[in-house]
Design a protein around this motif. Structure first.
Motif, PDB file in Angstrom:
ATOM      1  N   LEU B 148       0.894  -1.228  -0.028  1.00  0.00           N
ATOM      2  CA  LEU B 148      -0.103   0.079   0.074  1.00  0.00           C
ATOM      3  C   LEU B 148       0.801   1.442   0.026  1.00  0.00           C
ATOM      4  CD1 LEU B 148      -2.905   1.119   0.555  1.00  0.00           C
ATOM      5  CD2 LEU B 148      -2.204   1.424   2.756  1.00  0.00           C
ATOM      6  N   PHE B 149       1.779   1.374   0.866  1.00  0.00           N
ATOM      7  CA  PHE B 149       2.606   2.272   1.131  1.00  0.00           C
ATOM      8  C   PHE B 149       3.603   2.781  -0.355  1.00  0.00           C
ATOM      9  CE2 PHE B 149       2.198   2.988   5.986  1.00  0.00           C
ATOM     10  CZ  PHE B 149       0.943   3.104   5.821  1.00  0.00           C
ATOM     11  N   SER B 150       4.234   1.465  -0.827  1.00  0.00           N
ATOM     12  CA  SER B 150       4.913   1.888  -1.909  1.00  0.00           C
ATOM     13  C   SER B 150       4.172   2.437  -3.011  1.00  0.00           C
ATOM     14  CB  SER B 150       5.547   0.445  -2.347  1.00  0.00           C
ATOM     15  OG  SER B 150       5.076  -0.130  -3.047  1.00  0.00           O
ATOM     16  N   ALA B 151       2.940   2.047  -3.256  1.00  0.00           N
ATOM     17  CA  ALA B 151       2.043   2.682  -4.318  1.00  0.00           C
ATOM     18  C   ALA B 151       1.971   4.310  -3.891  1.00  0.00           C
ATOM     19  CB  ALA B 151       0.590   2.007  -4.329  1.00  0.00           C
ATOM     20  N   MET B 152       1.928   4.433  -2.872  1.00  0.00           N
ATOM     21  CA  MET B 152       1.729   5.733  -2.318  1.00  0.00           C
ATOM     22  C   MET B 152       2.879   6.644  -2.442  1.00  0.00           C
ATOM     23  SD  MET B 152      -0.666   6.387   0.990  1.00  0.00           S
ATOM     24  CE  MET B 152      -0.104   6.527   2.467  1.00  0.00           C
ATOM     25  N   ALA B 153       4.021   5.923  -1.997  1.00  0.00           N
ATOM     26  CA  ALA B 153       5.311   6.759  -1.760  1.00  0.00           C
ATOM     27  C   ALA B 153       5.705   7.066  -3.271  1.00  0.00           C
ATOM     28  CB  ALA B 153       6.205   5.947  -1.224  1.00  0.00           C
ATOM     29  N   ILE B 154       5.525   6.137  -4.161  1.00  0.00           N
ATOM     30  CA  ILE B 154       6.039   6.440  -5.487  1.00  0.00           C
ATOM     31  C   ILE B 154       5.667   7.619  -6.159  1.00  0.00           C
ATOM     32  CG2 ILE B 154       4.603   4.656  -6.856  1.00  0.00           C
ATOM     33  CD1 ILE B 154       8.269   4.816  -7.134  1.00  0.00           C
ATOM     34  N   ASN B 155       4.345   7.915  -5.826  1.00  0.00           N
ATOM     35  CA  ASN B 155       3.727   9.263  -6.558  1.00  0.00           C
ATOM     36  C   ASN B 155       3.904  10.520  -5.468  1.00  0.00           C
ATOM     37  OD1 ASN B 155       2.212   8.164  -8.566  1.00  0.00           O
ATOM     38  ND2 ASN B 155       0.963   6.964  -7.464  1.00  0.00           N
TER      39      ASN B 155
END
Lengths: 220, 223
Positions: B148-155
């Motif tokens: 979840l957070f890597s999908a978030m962090a990448i943006n």
């Protein structure tokens, strides 16, 4: 008008809470005057708790409704929550130094508070780092929800780690003098009022920012 | 179900072709163990005390490395848009990504354990077998939040830098309970000696797989 009244009430409340904590409440026999900081400690931690619950609810509402006002509420509340929790930690440390002989111990309550503090600082970092407004709001809301769910588990895990389950009562956890209780309640009420005033002001500020952004856009 | 497997298969094929993620994660885990060894001055007593913590630090850091690549890969060439355009429920995409990430992290975790046993002279089977379910449960909790957070962090503007900052405070329960459980195993006790940690770990997994699957759709939209 309402705002003005709230402001005056908060002002009176703070004066009253100072009086209650420093003059009205009796001196605690064992700890002496240092115990008086506890009134502010409780007041701020109470407000911080309320603030983070507001963040959680507002975040859910934002994801559900998608309206900007919930996001503003969550953001402003988180900011104030961090502020009040910082005050809690500082007052707690000042109290703990003479009483426990140390600024800090890693007992479950303190550790959880510390992680709570970190979590909402991360929340603010995330907001400042996440590009445009809707993205920022969505990410922040998701993080706030996950963080809030995480907290009970953090508390449990710290207890498991220490292998003990001490329940730290505040000073006078047993028989607390009625004047002390009064002082505590006055403090909590005053801090709540202060929080409401600050929150309303902060929300206004955020709305003004929106208005300015809109005005700037309409100029082009 | 097919859709989930399609994503998992895609990720595994990509990884098998390049092998870059795997190699870097493993090397990183290995290096952390080596660095710890130097830092502790090769002293046996400290190592015995610190070994479960060391294991999980190596595991977490290597895992973060892998997770931060997980969505960065999708972002390259805008593959993520292609995935979003398919008529798939968002939570299925989450499930697919999560399963493939769990597989990677789990394998790296097991290999780290093997290196660990090798370097620090633990009993082979009696250490490895009870550690497998612990590493597995740990991977699930870790990856559930991490996906979840890597999908978030990448943006975000900070990109990969943000991922550990977001993740570490959240996964504290996983780390604590996994360290506790591994400590029991490395001391030669049964896993069930620390049953409260086990319960904590399992409940973390269940709660966060659900919570993250539900919130994932808000993170992935229009990115």
């Amino acid at each position: 008008m309402m705002r003005r009244i709230l402001f005056i009430l908060a002002f009176i409340g703070i004066i009253a809470s100072l009086y209650a904590a420093f003059i009205y409440a009796p001196t605690e026999p064992q700890m002496g005057h240092i115990q008086r900081i506890f009134y502010f400690h409780m007041g701020t931690v109470w407000v911080a708790t309320v603030a983070f619950i507001i963040v959680f609810i507002a975040s859910i509402m934002y994801l559900w409704k998608g309206t900007r006002k919930w996001d503003i509420l969550a953001y402003c509340s988180a900011e104030l929550g961090v502020l009040f929790l910082t005050l809690t930690i500082i007052t707690g440390s000042v109290w703990a130094k003479p009483i426990w002989g140390t600024w800090w111990t890693w007992d479950p309550q303190l550790t959880t508070t510390f992680i709570l503090w970190i979590l909402y600082i991360v929340y603010l970092v995330l907001r400042s780092s996440a590009g445009n407004d809707t993205k920022k709001a969505k990410y922040a809301a998701v993080f706030a929800i996950i963080a809030f769910i995480d907290l009970p588990l953090v508390y449990l895990s710290v207890r498991v780690m220490r292998g003990i389950s001490p329940v730290v009562f505040g000073p006078g956890g047993g028989g607390i003098a009625p004047e002390m209780m009064d002082a505590l309640l006055i403090n909590m009420a005053a801090c709540s009022l202060l929080f409401i005033v600050l929150l309303l002001e902060r929300i206004d500020l955020e709305r003004m920012k929106d208005t300015i952004a809109r005005l700037k856009l309409s100029e082009y | 179900m097919n859709k989930i497997w399609a994503i998992v298969k895609k990720d595994i094929i990509t990884e098998l072709r390049t092998k870059e993620l795997f190699t870097s994660m493993l090397l990183f885990a290995l290096l952390i163990i080596v660095v710890f060894n130097f830092a502790f001055g090769f002293s046996v007593e400290i190592l015995n005390l610190a070994s479960p913590a060391m294991l999980w630090i190596a595991f977490t850091f290597a895992g973060i490395l892998g997770l931060s690549r997980s969505f960065a890969l999708e972002k390259e060439g805008n593959a993520i848009i292609g995935m979003l355009l398919t008529p798939t429920d968002r939570s299925l995409i989450y499930a697919g990504k999560m399963i493939s990430n769990t597989i990677f992290v789990f394998i790296v975790g097991i290999l780290t354990v093997l290196m660990f046993i090798l370097f620090f002279n633990y009993e082979f089977l009696s250490t490895l077998i009870p550690l497998i379910p612990i590493v597995f449960l740990g991977s699930i909790g870790f990856v559930a939040v991490g996906t979840l957070f890597s999908a978030m962090a990448i943006n975000t503007r900070l990109r990969e830098v943000l991922l550990p900052i977001l993740m570490f405070p959240i996964i504290i329960p996983v780390i604590v309970s996994a360290v506790k459980l591994s400590g029991q195993v490395l001391d030669g006790n049964s896993v069930f000696a620390a049953s409260s940690s086990l319960k904590l770990l399992v409940s973390f997994d269940i709660i966060f797989v659900t919570a993250c699957a539900v919130t994932f759709e808000y993170v992935i939209d229009e990115s």
